[in-house]
Design a protein around this motif. Structure first.
Motif, PDB file in Angstrom:
ATOM      1  N   LYS A   1       0.830  -1.204   0.000  1.00  0.00           N
ATOM      2  CA  LYS A   1       0.000   0.000   0.000  1.00  0.00           C
ATOM      3  C   LYS A   1       0.863   1.251   0.000  1.00  0.00           C
ATOM      4  O   LYS A   1       2.062   1.202   0.166  1.00  0.00           O
ATOM      5  N   GLY A   2       0.198   2.382  -0.138  1.00  0.00           N
ATOM      6  CA  GLY A   2       0.891   3.649  -0.060  1.00  0.00           C
ATOM      7  C   GLY A   2       1.278   3.965   1.376  1.00  0.00           C
ATOM      8  O   GLY A   2       0.851   3.306   2.320  1.00  0.00           O
ATOM      9  N   LEU A   3       2.075   4.996   1.554  1.00  0.00           N
ATOM     10  CA  LEU A   3       2.598   5.337   2.873  1.00  0.00           C
ATOM     11  C   LEU A   3       1.483   5.704   3.850  1.00  0.00           C
ATOM     12  O   LEU A   3       1.450   5.219   4.978  1.00  0.00           O
ATOM     13  N   PHE A   4       0.529   6.532   3.448  1.00  0.00           N
ATOM     14  CA  PHE A   4      -0.540   6.969   4.347  1.00  0.00           C
ATOM     15  C   PHE A   4      -1.394   5.795   4.805  1.00  0.00           C
ATOM     16  O   PHE A   4      -1.667   5.629   5.999  1.00  0.00           O
ATOM     17  N   GLU A   5      -1.813   4.963   3.855  1.00  0.00           N
ATOM     18  CA  GLU A   5      -2.628   3.801   4.209  1.00  0.00           C
ATOM     19  C   GLU A   5      -1.852   2.849   5.120  1.00  0.00           C
ATOM     20  O   GLU A   5      -2.411   2.247   6.037  1.00  0.00           O
ATOM     21  N   SER A   6      -0.550   2.724   4.871  1.00  0.00           N
ATOM     22  CA  SER A   6       0.281   1.853   5.692  1.00  0.00           C
ATOM     23  C   SER A   6       0.369   2.359   7.123  1.00  0.00           C
ATOM     24  O   SER A   6       0.266   1.581   8.079  1.00  0.00           O
ATOM     25  N   ILE A   7       0.554   3.650   7.274  1.00  0.00           N
ATOM     26  CA  ILE A   7       0.638   4.239   8.614  1.00  0.00           C
ATOM     27  C   ILE A   7      -0.662   4.038   9.371  1.00  0.00           C
ATOM     28  O   ILE A   7      -0.663   3.661  10.541  1.00  0.00           O
ATOM     29  N   ILE A   8      -1.796   4.244   8.707  1.00  0.00           N
ATOM     30  CA  ILE A   8      -3.099   4.049   9.340  1.00  0.00           C
ATOM     31  C   ILE A   8      -3.271   2.593   9.769  1.00  0.00           C
ATOM     32  O   ILE A   8      -3.727   2.312  10.883  1.00  0.00           O
ATOM     33  N   GLN A   9      -2.909   1.644   8.924  1.00  0.00           N
ATOM     34  CA  GLN A   9      -3.059   0.236   9.260  1.00  0.00           C
ATOM     35  C   GLN A   9      -2.131  -0.165  10.410  1.00  0.00           C
ATOM     36  O   GLN A   9      -2.526  -0.916  11.294  1.00  0.00           O
ATOM     37  N   ILE A  10      -0.912   0.338  10.404  1.00  0.00           N
ATOM     38  CA  ILE A  10       0.035   0.024  11.471  1.00  0.00           C
ATOM     39  C   ILE A  10      -0.456   0.591  12.800  1.00  0.00           C
ATOM     40  O   ILE A  10      -0.393  -0.075  13.841  1.00  0.00           O
ATOM     41  N   ILE A  11      -0.996   1.807  12.786  1.00  0.00           N
ATOM     42  CA  ILE A  11      -1.558   2.400  14.006  1.00  0.00           C
ATOM     43  C   ILE A  11      -2.722   1.551  14.511  1.00  0.00           C
ATOM     44  O   ILE A  11      -2.863   1.314  15.708  1.00  0.00           O
ATOM     45  N   GLY A  12      -3.554   1.059  13.601  1.00  0.00           N
ATOM     46  CA  GLY A  12      -4.666   0.193  13.983  1.00  0.00           C
ATOM     47  C   GLY A  12      -4.190  -1.085  14.653  1.00  0.00           C
ATOM     48  O   GLY A  12      -4.758  -1.516  15.659  1.00  0.00           O
ATOM     49  N   LEU A  13      -3.129  -1.691  14.110  1.00  0.00           N
ATOM     50  CA  LEU A  13      -2.575  -2.895  14.724  1.00  0.00           C
ATOM     51  C   LEU A  13      -2.028  -2.612  16.120  1.00  0.00           C
ATOM     52  O   LEU A  13      -2.199  -3.410  17.048  1.00  0.00           O
ATOM     53  N   MET A  14      -1.378  -1.462  16.276  1.00  0.00           N
ATOM     54  CA  MET A  14      -0.830  -1.096  17.578  1.00  0.00           C
ATOM     55  C   MET A  14      -1.941  -0.829  18.593  1.00  0.00           C
ATOM     56  O   MET A  14      -1.828  -1.222  19.752  1.00  0.00           O
ATOM     57  N   VAL A  15      -3.018  -0.186  18.173  1.00  0.00           N
ATOM     58  CA  VAL A  15      -4.149   0.078  19.067  1.00  0.00           C
ATOM     59  C   VAL A  15      -4.776  -1.240  19.514  1.00  0.00           C
ATOM     60  O   VAL A  15      -5.105  -1.416  20.695  1.00  0.00           O
TER      61      VAL A  15
END
Length: 99
Positions: free
Chosen positions: A15-29
């Motif tokens: 994925k793109g950088l923005f979508e990746s950051i959002i998904q990674i934050i979701g996993l961390m939450v």
């Protein structure tokens, strides 16, 4: 730890950088939420390892302290229920998925 890093790298590549950051934050939450729930259960007398991952809407019942015991790296799926009953015990070993 290596599996988590590989997972993040795969996400970044797909994925793109923005979508990746959002998904990674979701996993961390999700991980932090699971850890908070495990700490709460431990405060209530459950013998649950801190590495246990709770999927959501899990229900645990024990009639005495320490009747439910889990080892390291156990994962519970959504809407799972552990019921030790009155006088019973439940022990879950290492690297188990209950879904």
């Amino acid at each position: 730890m290596e599996k988590r890093q590989e997972k993040f790298i795969n996400i970044l590549q797909r994925k793109g950088l923005f979508e990746s950051i959002i998904q990674i934050i979701g996993l961390m939450v999700n991980k932090v939420t699971s850890l908070c729930r495990v700490v709460f259960l431990r405060l209530r007398g459950y013998d649950i390892d801190l590495t246990v991952c709770l999927g959501g809407s899990n229900r645990f019942f024990q009639s005495r302290r320490g009747a439910i015991h889990t080892s390291a790296d156990v994962r519970f799926g959504r809407k799972t229920r552990m019921d030790a009953g009155f006088g019973g015990t439940i022990s879950v070993g290492h690297n188990v998925l209950i879904d």
